[in-house]
Design an enzyme around this catalytic site. Structure first.
Site, PDB file in Angstrom:
ATOM      1  N   ALA A  13     -10.695   9.601  36.331  1.00  0.00           N
ATOM      2  CA  ALA A  13     -11.415   8.541  37.037  1.00  0.00           C
ATOM      3  C   ALA A  13     -10.805   8.356  38.425  1.00  0.00           C
ATOM      4  O   ALA A  13      -9.607   8.584  38.619  1.00  0.00           O
ATOM      5  CB  ALA A  13     -11.325   7.247  36.240  1.00  0.00           C
ATOM      6  N   GLY A  33     -10.087  11.042  32.497  1.00  0.00           N
ATOM      7  CA  GLY A  33     -11.532  11.209  32.314  1.00  0.00           C
ATOM      8  C   GLY A  33     -11.973  12.661  32.430  1.00  0.00           C
ATOM      9  O   GLY A  33     -13.004  13.055  31.874  1.00  0.00           O
ATOM     10  N   GLU A  80     -11.387  14.056  29.096  1.00  0.00           N
ATOM     11  CA  GLU A  80     -12.374  13.437  28.202  1.00  0.00           C
ATOM     12  C   GLU A  80     -13.744  14.100  28.381  1.00  0.00           C
ATOM     13  O   GLU A  80     -14.472  14.318  27.408  1.00  0.00           O
ATOM     14  CB  GLU A  80     -12.427  11.930  28.470  1.00  0.00           C
ATOM     15  CG  GLU A  80     -11.131  11.255  28.015  1.00  0.00           C
ATOM     16  CD  GLU A  80     -10.989   9.827  28.495  1.00  0.00           C
ATOM     17  OE1 GLU A  80     -11.091   9.601  29.723  1.00  0.00           O
ATOM     18  OE2 GLU A  80     -10.775   8.941  27.668  1.00  0.00           O
ATOM     19  N   GLU A  82      -3.150   8.178  31.560  1.00  0.00           N
ATOM     20  CA  GLU A  82      -3.509   6.775  31.823  1.00  0.00           C
ATOM     21  C   GLU A  82      -2.342   5.814  31.607  1.00  0.00           C
ATOM     22  O   GLU A  82      -2.222   4.803  32.289  1.00  0.00           O
ATOM     23  CB  GLU A  82      -4.697   6.353  30.933  1.00  0.00           C
ATOM     24  CG  GLU A  82      -6.044   6.882  31.381  1.00  0.00           C
ATOM     25  CD  GLU A  82      -6.392   8.240  30.801  1.00  0.00           C
ATOM     26  OE1 GLU A  82      -5.474   8.962  30.362  1.00  0.00           O
ATOM     27  OE2 GLU A  82      -7.583   8.583  30.794  1.00  0.00           O
TER      28      GLU A  82
HETATM   29  N1  CO8 Z   1      -8.495   9.463  41.708  1.00  0.00           N
HETATM   30  C1  CO8 Z   1      -8.610   9.455  43.052  1.00  0.00           C
HETATM   31  N2  CO8 Z   1      -8.033  10.370  43.865  1.00  0.00           N
HETATM   32  C2  CO8 Z   1      -7.307  11.354  43.277  1.00  0.00           C
HETATM   33  C3  CO8 Z   1      -7.153  11.442  41.889  1.00  0.00           C
HETATM   34  C4  CO8 Z   1      -7.792  10.441  41.082  1.00  0.00           C
HETATM   35  N3  CO8 Z   1      -7.753  10.451  39.715  1.00  0.00           N
HETATM   36  N4  CO8 Z   1      -6.374  12.500  41.608  1.00  0.00           N
HETATM   37  C5  CO8 Z   1      -6.062  13.083  42.787  1.00  0.00           C
HETATM   38  N5  CO8 Z   1      -6.629  12.389  43.816  1.00  0.00           N
HETATM   39  C6  CO8 Z   1      -6.533  12.692  45.228  1.00  0.00           C
HETATM   40  C7  CO8 Z   1      -5.174  12.329  45.798  1.00  0.00           C
HETATM   41  O1  CO8 Z   1      -5.102  10.950  46.092  1.00  0.00           O
HETATM   42  C8  CO8 Z   1      -5.103  13.219  47.028  1.00  0.00           C
HETATM   43  O2  CO8 Z   1      -5.883  12.627  48.030  1.00  0.00           O
HETATM   44  P1  CO8 Z   1      -5.304  12.585  49.567  1.00  0.00           P
HETATM   45  O3  CO8 Z   1      -5.187  14.051  49.951  1.00  0.00           O
HETATM   46  O4  CO8 Z   1      -6.369  11.864  50.319  1.00  0.00           O
HETATM   47  O5  CO8 Z   1      -3.986  11.898  49.507  1.00  0.00           O
HETATM   48  C9  CO8 Z   1      -5.838  14.472  46.579  1.00  0.00           C
HETATM   49  O6  CO8 Z   1      -6.642  14.094  45.452  1.00  0.00           O
HETATM   50  C10 CO8 Z   1      -4.911  15.584  46.148  1.00  0.00           C
HETATM   51  O7  CO8 Z   1      -4.053  15.068  45.153  1.00  0.00           O
HETATM   52  P2  CO8 Z   1      -2.444  15.133  45.268  1.00  0.00           P
HETATM   53  O8  CO8 Z   1      -2.016  15.163  46.692  1.00  0.00           O
HETATM   54  O9  CO8 Z   1      -1.905  14.049  44.394  1.00  0.00           O
HETATM   55  O10 CO8 Z   1      -2.194  16.565  44.608  1.00  0.00           O
HETATM   56  P3  CO8 Z   1      -0.871  17.053  43.842  1.00  0.00           P
HETATM   57  O11 CO8 Z   1      -1.027  18.520  43.665  1.00  0.00           O
HETATM   58  O12 CO8 Z   1       0.353  16.541  44.504  1.00  0.00           O
HETATM   59  O13 CO8 Z   1      -0.959  16.338  42.404  1.00  0.00           O
HETATM   60  C11 CO8 Z   1      -2.065  15.599  40.388  1.00  0.00           C
HETATM   61  C12 CO8 Z   1      -2.015  16.648  41.530  1.00  0.00           C
HETATM   62  C13 CO8 Z   1      -0.821  15.735  39.496  1.00  0.00           C
HETATM   63  C14 CO8 Z   1      -3.317  15.875  39.579  1.00  0.00           C
HETATM   64  C15 CO8 Z   1      -2.115  14.186  41.008  1.00  0.00           C
HETATM   65  O14 CO8 Z   1      -3.129  14.136  41.986  1.00  0.00           O
HETATM   66  C16 CO8 Z   1      -2.376  13.082  40.017  1.00  0.00           C
HETATM   67  O15 CO8 Z   1      -1.499  12.713  39.256  1.00  0.00           O
HETATM   68  N6  CO8 Z   1      -3.620  12.533  40.040  1.00  0.00           N
HETATM   69  C17 CO8 Z   1      -3.977  11.413  39.194  1.00  0.00           C
HETATM   70  C18 CO8 Z   1      -4.254  11.875  37.781  1.00  0.00           C
HETATM   71  C19 CO8 Z   1      -4.544  10.691  36.896  1.00  0.00           C
HETATM   72  O16 CO8 Z   1      -3.754   9.782  36.736  1.00  0.00           O
HETATM   73  N7  CO8 Z   1      -5.737  10.721  36.244  1.00  0.00           N
HETATM   74  C20 CO8 Z   1      -6.148   9.686  35.295  1.00  0.00           C
HETATM   75  C21 CO8 Z   1      -6.959   8.664  36.012  1.00  0.00           C
HETATM   76  S1  CO8 Z   1      -7.363   7.311  34.920  1.00  0.00           S
HETATM   77  C22 CO8 Z   1      -8.663   7.904  34.012  1.00  0.00           C
HETATM   78  O17 CO8 Z   1      -9.104   8.993  34.158  1.00  0.00           O
HETATM   79  C23 CO8 Z   1      -9.238   6.957  32.996  1.00  0.00           C
HETATM   80  C24 CO8 Z   1     -10.630   7.395  32.515  1.00  0.00           C
HETATM   81  C25 CO8 Z   1     -11.367   6.348  31.749  1.00  0.00           C
HETATM   82  C26 CO8 Z   1     -11.306   5.020  32.438  1.00  0.00           C
HETATM   83  C27 CO8 Z   1     -12.591   4.283  32.319  1.00  0.00           C
HETATM   84  C28 CO8 Z   1     -12.866   3.624  33.665  1.00  0.00           C
HETATM   85  C29 CO8 Z   1     -14.170   2.882  33.676  1.00  0.00           C
END
Ligand code: CO8
Length: 255
Positions: free
Chosen positions: A62, A107, A110, A130
């Site tokens: 998400a 997500g 999922e 999460e």
């Molecule tokens: N949301 C928004 N932006 C994201 C996300 C995300 N989930 N993941 C990555 N990005 C963005 C980063 O902010 C970054 O943007 P910018 O270049 O503008 O700074 C770009 O993508 C590249 O990411 P990174 O620089 O972080 O890349 P890395 O190689 O350093 O790291 C990772 C890759 C490990 C994947 C890292 O990006 C990360 O940890 N991302 C988040 C992963 C995460 O926590 N996902 C779970 C989210 S919660 C969820 O999915 C719940 C679902 C159900 C909820 C129900 C809601 C209604």
């Protein structure tokens, strides 16, 4: 377009196309995935493949940047929308294959577990992080993940946020194949292993196996008997037996 629907030979292909944010899912994108699933279902595609644009991520979950402005009413509505969209994928009349080309997190995982089957590239990382955000999975992760990998590993993944690499995911049954080269070509090659079989019979097979999760053994055996009878009554089972006896390849008509 953040969600693209295209055709690769006899298959529909949904591509999450937001590589700059690792294909993260906004509510809008979840809506668009739902529409693309409906279009694929209405087409003559023999399977649906889902992948992410770029070589880094299938989907990083998400969109976290949307979280802070959201009230509880929106959150409930959004979670229900995500769950309904992924349930639609799960219940699609044609099989689906997630082509996991990199991170499949939250997500994103999922979404992949709502597909019938999964292939992944060797660099794939699969997890439900999460807990690190003070959350639990909300798009079916606490329900579909344990059904695939068992409660022990699912609890570990949900409670620690640890990512599995492709080899671990393969051993755990979370993915079906590790693909080399172009991931979509790998997904297509995998889909070809079943796509020439009768579509209604593939559907009975999926239903019988997935109902096993929620059913006592005796009841499940009755479901299997009835679905097997439906398949037996279909023209494709007559063609299958005839083709075997005549030592030729069967030509199924999806009947
Ligand atoms: N949301 C928004 N932006 C994201 C996300 C995300 N989930 N993941 C990555 N990005 C963005 C980063 O902010 C970054 O943007 P910018 O270049 O503008 O700074 C770009 O993508 C590249 O990411 P990174 O620089 O972080 O890349 P890395 O190689 O350093 O790291 C990772 C890759 C490990 C994947 C890292 O990006 C990360 O940890 N991302 C988040 C992963 C995460 O926590 N996902 C779970 C989210 S919660 C969820 O999915 C719940 C679902 C159900 C909820 C129900 C809601 C209604």
């Amino acid at each position: 377009m953040p969600v693209e629907l295209s055709r690769v030979e006899e298959f529909a292909l949904i591509t999450l196309n937001r590589p700059e944010a690792l294909n993260a899912l906004s509510f809008q994108i979840v809506d668009e995935i739902g529409q693309a699933i409906d279009e694929a279902a209405a087409s003559d595609a023999r399977a649906l493949l889902i992948t992410g644009a770029g070589d880094k991520a299938f989907c990083a979950g998400a969109d976290i940047s949307e979280f802070l402005d959201r009230g509880i009413v929106e959150e409930i509505a959004g979670t229900e929308k995500g769950q309904q969209t992924f349930a639609k994928l799960d219940g699609l009349s044609i099989p689906s294959v997630a082509v996991i080309n990199g991170y499949a997190l939250g997500g994103g995982l999922e979404l992949a577990t709502a597909c019938t089957l999964r292939v992944a590239t060797a660099n794939a990382r699969l997890g439900v992080p999460e807990i690190k955000l003070g959350l639990i999975p909300g798009y079916g992760g606490t329900q579909r993940l344990p059904r695939l990998v068992g409660q022990g590993l699912a609890l570990e993944m949900v409670m620690t946020g640890r990512m599995l690499n492709a080899e671990e995911a393969l051993r755990a049954g979370l993915i079906n194949r590790i693909v080399e080269g172009d991931p979509v070509e790998g997904g297509v090659a995998f889909a070809r292993e079943f796509s020439a079989y009768s579509l209604p019979v593939l559907r009975y097979a999926r239903e019988a196996v997935t109902r096993a999760d929620n059913t006592a053994l005796q009841e499940g055996l009755l479901i299997e008997r009835d679905l097997n009878t439906l398949a037996f009554e279909g023209e494709d089972s007559t063609e299958g037996a005839n083709a075997f006896l005549e030592k030729r390849a069967p030509k199924f008509q999806d009947r």
